[in-house]
Design a protein around this motif. Structure first.
Motif, PDB file in Angstrom:
ATOM      1  N   PHE A   1      11.986 -39.511   8.650  1.00 52.67           N
ATOM      2  CA  PHE A   1      13.253 -39.400   8.490  1.00 52.67           C
ATOM      3  C   PHE A   1      13.970 -40.617   9.320  1.00 52.67           C
ATOM      4  O   PHE A   1      13.526 -41.048  10.387  1.00 52.67           O
ATOM      5  CB  PHE A   1      13.773 -38.160   9.158  1.00 52.67           C
ATOM      6  CG  PHE A   1      13.142 -37.177   8.386  1.00 52.67           C
ATOM      7  CD1 PHE A   1      13.899 -36.518   7.129  1.00 52.67           C
ATOM      8  CD2 PHE A   1      12.100 -36.619   8.841  1.00 52.67           C
ATOM      9  CE1 PHE A   1      13.321 -35.483   6.696  1.00 52.67           C
ATOM     10  CE2 PHE A   1      11.542 -35.392   7.965  1.00 52.67           C
ATOM     11  CZ  PHE A   1      12.191 -34.859   6.823  1.00 52.67           C
ATOM     12  N   ASP A   2      15.071 -41.260   8.665  1.00 50.72           N
ATOM     13  CA  ASP A   2      15.911 -42.322   9.368  1.00 50.72           C
ATOM     14  C   ASP A   2      16.879 -41.403   9.961  1.00 50.72           C
ATOM     15  O   ASP A   2      17.688 -40.906   9.432  1.00 50.72           O
ATOM     16  CB  ASP A   2      16.620 -42.978   8.130  1.00 50.72           C
ATOM     17  CG  ASP A   2      17.286 -44.308   8.659  1.00 50.72           C
ATOM     18  OD1 ASP A   2      18.042 -44.225   9.795  1.00 50.72           O
ATOM     19  OD2 ASP A   2      17.443 -45.335   8.099  1.00 50.72           O
ATOM     20  N   VAL A   3      16.881 -41.472  11.296  1.00 50.79           N
ATOM     21  CA  VAL A   3      17.852 -40.710  12.361  1.00 50.79           C
ATOM     22  C   VAL A   3      19.204 -41.160  12.113  1.00 50.79           C
ATOM     23  O   VAL A   3      20.195 -40.540  12.485  1.00 50.79           O
ATOM     24  CB  VAL A   3      17.261 -40.721  13.727  1.00 50.79           C
ATOM     25  CG1 VAL A   3      16.294 -40.009  13.807  1.00 50.79           C
ATOM     26  CG2 VAL A   3      17.638 -41.916  14.329  1.00 50.79           C
ATOM     27  N   ARG A   4      19.485 -42.386  11.576  1.00 54.77           N
ATOM     28  CA  ARG A   4      21.023 -42.850  11.386  1.00 54.77           C
ATOM     29  C   ARG A   4      21.584 -42.203  10.222  1.00 54.77           C
ATOM     30  O   ARG A   4      22.681 -41.937  10.247  1.00 54.77           O
ATOM     31  CB  ARG A   4      20.926 -44.486  10.936  1.00 54.77           C
ATOM     32  CG  ARG A   4      20.390 -45.158  12.280  1.00 54.77           C
ATOM     33  CD  ARG A   4      20.180 -46.729  11.968  1.00 54.77           C
ATOM     34  NE  ARG A   4      19.104 -46.762  10.653  1.00 54.77           N
ATOM     35  CZ  ARG A   4      18.534 -47.832  10.301  1.00 54.77           C
ATOM     36  NH1 ARG A   4      18.681 -48.935  10.710  1.00 54.77           N
ATOM     37  NH2 ARG A   4      17.660 -47.850   9.326  1.00 54.77           N
ATOM     38  N   THR A   5      20.763 -41.677   9.220  1.00 51.31           N
ATOM     39  CA  THR A   5      21.217 -41.048   8.084  1.00 51.31           C
ATOM     40  C   THR A   5      20.687 -39.424   7.855  1.00 51.31           C
ATOM     41  O   THR A   5      21.603 -38.955   7.269  1.00 51.31           O
ATOM     42  CB  THR A   5      21.066 -41.842   6.652  1.00 51.31           C
ATOM     43  OG1 THR A   5      19.541 -41.848   6.617  1.00 51.31           O
ATOM     44  CG2 THR A   5      21.458 -43.237   6.790  1.00 51.31           C
ATOM     45  N   GLY A   6      19.484 -39.125   8.561  1.00 52.56           N
ATOM     46  CA  GLY A   6      19.003 -38.042   8.272  1.00 52.56           C
ATOM     47  C   GLY A   6      18.057 -37.984   7.021  1.00 52.56           C
ATOM     48  O   GLY A   6      17.415 -36.817   6.581  1.00 52.56           O
ATOM     49  N   GLU A   7      18.159 -39.088   6.286  1.00 55.83           N
ATOM     50  CA  GLU A   7      17.324 -38.964   4.853  1.00 55.83           C
ATOM     51  C   GLU A   7      15.783 -39.222   5.467  1.00 55.83           C
ATOM     52  O   GLU A   7      15.493 -39.881   6.114  1.00 55.83           O
ATOM     53  CB  GLU A   7      17.906 -40.319   4.060  1.00 55.83           C
ATOM     54  CG  GLU A   7      19.171 -40.154   3.541  1.00 55.83           C
ATOM     55  CD  GLU A   7      19.850 -41.196   2.631  1.00 55.83           C
ATOM     56  OE1 GLU A   7      18.812 -41.912   2.332  1.00 55.83           O
ATOM     57  OE2 GLU A   7      20.993 -41.249   2.498  1.00 55.83           O
ATOM     58  N   CYS A   8      15.135 -38.642   4.405  1.00 61.41           N
ATOM     59  CA  CYS A   8      13.822 -38.533   4.531  1.00 61.41           C
ATOM     60  C   CYS A   8      13.209 -40.063   3.625  1.00 61.41           C
ATOM     61  O   CYS A   8      13.798 -40.359   2.436  1.00 61.41           O
ATOM     62  CB  CYS A   8      13.041 -37.361   3.720  1.00 61.41           C
ATOM     63  SG  CYS A   8      11.193 -37.618   3.855  1.00 61.41           S
ATOM     64  N   LEU A   9      12.323 -40.807   4.259  1.00 62.30           N
ATOM     65  CA  LEU A   9      11.717 -41.814   3.459  1.00 62.30           C
ATOM     66  C   LEU A   9      10.581 -41.790   2.819  1.00 62.30           C
ATOM     67  O   LEU A   9      10.474 -42.687   1.849  1.00 62.30           O
ATOM     68  CB  LEU A   9      11.269 -42.875   4.671  1.00 62.30           C
ATOM     69  CG  LEU A   9      12.522 -43.176   5.554  1.00 62.30           C
ATOM     70  CD1 LEU A   9      11.907 -44.273   6.752  1.00 62.30           C
ATOM     71  CD2 LEU A   9      13.813 -43.898   4.914  1.00 62.30           C
ATOM     72  N   ASN A  10      10.221 -40.349   2.554  1.00 63.44           N
ATOM     73  CA  ASN A  10       9.011 -40.113   1.829  1.00 63.44           C
ATOM     74  C   ASN A  10       9.454 -39.395   0.396  1.00 63.44           C
ATOM     75  O   ASN A  10       8.785 -39.488  -0.709  1.00 63.44           O
ATOM     76  CB  ASN A  10       8.214 -39.171   2.212  1.00 63.44           C
ATOM     77  CG  ASN A  10       7.557 -39.481   3.659  1.00 63.44           C
ATOM     78  OD1 ASN A  10       8.259 -39.318   4.828  1.00 63.44           O
ATOM     79  ND2 ASN A  10       6.350 -40.409   3.734  1.00 63.44           N
ATOM     80  N   ASP A  11      10.799 -38.742   0.249  1.00 64.96           N
ATOM     81  CA  ASP A  11      11.133 -38.081  -0.870  1.00 64.96           C
ATOM     82  C   ASP A  11      12.479 -38.050  -0.650  1.00 64.96           C
ATOM     83  O   ASP A  11      13.154 -38.485   0.281  1.00 64.96           O
ATOM     84  CB  ASP A  11      10.393 -36.532  -0.817  1.00 64.96           C
ATOM     85  CG  ASP A  11      10.342 -35.933   0.297  1.00 64.96           C
ATOM     86  OD1 ASP A  11      11.287 -35.898   1.061  1.00 64.96           O
ATOM     87  OD2 ASP A  11       9.248 -35.507   0.537  1.00 64.96           O
ATOM     88  N   SER A  12      13.219 -37.007  -1.383  1.00 66.46           N
ATOM     89  CA  SER A  12      14.732 -36.691  -1.286  1.00 66.46           C
ATOM     90  C   SER A  12      15.146 -35.623  -0.366  1.00 66.46           C
ATOM     91  O   SER A  12      16.225 -35.272  -0.323  1.00 66.46           O
ATOM     92  CB  SER A  12      15.163 -36.135  -2.889  1.00 66.46           C
ATOM     93  OG  SER A  12      14.718 -34.931  -3.111  1.00 66.46           O
ATOM     94  N   LEU A  13      14.305 -35.242   0.539  1.00 64.81           N
ATOM     95  CA  LEU A  13      14.530 -34.180   1.665  1.00 64.81           C
ATOM     96  C   LEU A  13      15.578 -34.883   2.631  1.00 64.81           C
ATOM     97  O   LEU A  13      15.562 -36.131   2.783  1.00 64.81           O
ATOM     98  CB  LEU A  13      13.436 -33.666   2.506  1.00 64.81           C
ATOM     99  CG  LEU A  13      12.485 -33.015   1.726  1.00 64.81           C
ATOM    100  CD1 LEU A  13      11.211 -32.734   2.433  1.00 64.81           C
ATOM    101  CD2 LEU A  13      13.078 -31.717   1.036  1.00 64.81           C
ATOM    102  N   GLN A  14      16.295 -34.026   3.192  1.00 67.32           N
ATOM    103  CA  GLN A  14      17.276 -34.650   4.363  1.00 67.32           C
ATOM    104  C   GLN A  14      17.231 -33.404   5.455  1.00 67.32           C
ATOM    105  O   GLN A  14      17.221 -32.515   5.508  1.00 67.32           O
ATOM    106  CB  GLN A  14      18.686 -34.624   3.666  1.00 67.32           C
ATOM    107  CG  GLN A  14      19.765 -35.279   4.693  1.00 67.32           C
ATOM    108  CD  GLN A  14      20.586 -36.171   3.960  1.00 67.32           C
ATOM    109  OE1 GLN A  14      20.524 -36.551   2.817  1.00 67.32           O
ATOM    110  NE2 GLN A  14      21.451 -36.792   5.050  1.00 67.32           N
ATOM    111  N   LEU A  15      17.260 -33.848   6.680  1.00 74.36           N
ATOM    112  CA  LEU A  15      17.595 -33.114   7.883  1.00 74.36           C
ATOM    113  C   LEU A  15      18.864 -32.917   8.069  1.00 74.36           C
ATOM    114  O   LEU A  15      19.896 -33.704   8.078  1.00 74.36           O
ATOM    115  CB  LEU A  15      17.008 -34.039   9.270  1.00 74.36           C
ATOM    116  CG  LEU A  15      15.715 -34.241   9.493  1.00 74.36           C
ATOM    117  CD1 LEU A  15      15.529 -35.037  10.661  1.00 74.36           C
ATOM    118  CD2 LEU A  15      15.029 -32.670   9.774  1.00 74.36           C
TER     119      LEU A  15
END
Length: 116
Positions: A85-99
């Motif tokens: 996960f990119d902590v700047r955005t919360g986006e997952c780099l592997n798929d469409s998940l988000q923190l």
């Protein structure tokens, strides 16, 4: 009105709902993952590249605890299945998940998290 207390000192934190005391600002070190429970919520606090970030402390893939993962620069990797996960955005780099991200603020050296 409820009063939030600093768990370390027992002193009143100065935050009022929906804001809750989470940690002392000086307890956040670059690259360190910190599990806290403001307002009874499972929250991950971290500092990456000098910026503070706050997320739900559960991976959206398999609900693994994110504070047991690793942080390198701005990439947070889940210990269970390697989701990144990119902590700047919360986006997952592997798929469409988000923190799920939480708003935060600092008052008097204390970090508060907005819980709604």
């Amino acid at each position: 009105m409820s009063v939030e207390k600093d768990p370390e000192t027992g002193q009143v934190s100065g935050f009022e709902p929906p804001w809750f005391y989470a940690a002392e600002e000086n307890s956040l070190e670059e690259g360190k993952l910190l599990h806290v429970e403001p307002g009874g919520r499972n929250v991950l606090l971290l500092k990456a590249e000098g910026e503070i970030h706050a997320f739900i402390n559960l991976c959206p893939h398999a609900r693994c605890p994110m504070d047991r993962g690793t942080l390198k620069e701005f990439i947070l990797t889940c210990i269970c299945h390697g989701r990144k996960f990119d902590v700047r955005t919360g986006e997952c780099l592997n798929d469409s998940l988000q923190l799920k991200r939480y708003d935060w603020k600092i008052e008097g050296g204390k970090v508060g998290i907005k819980i709604e």
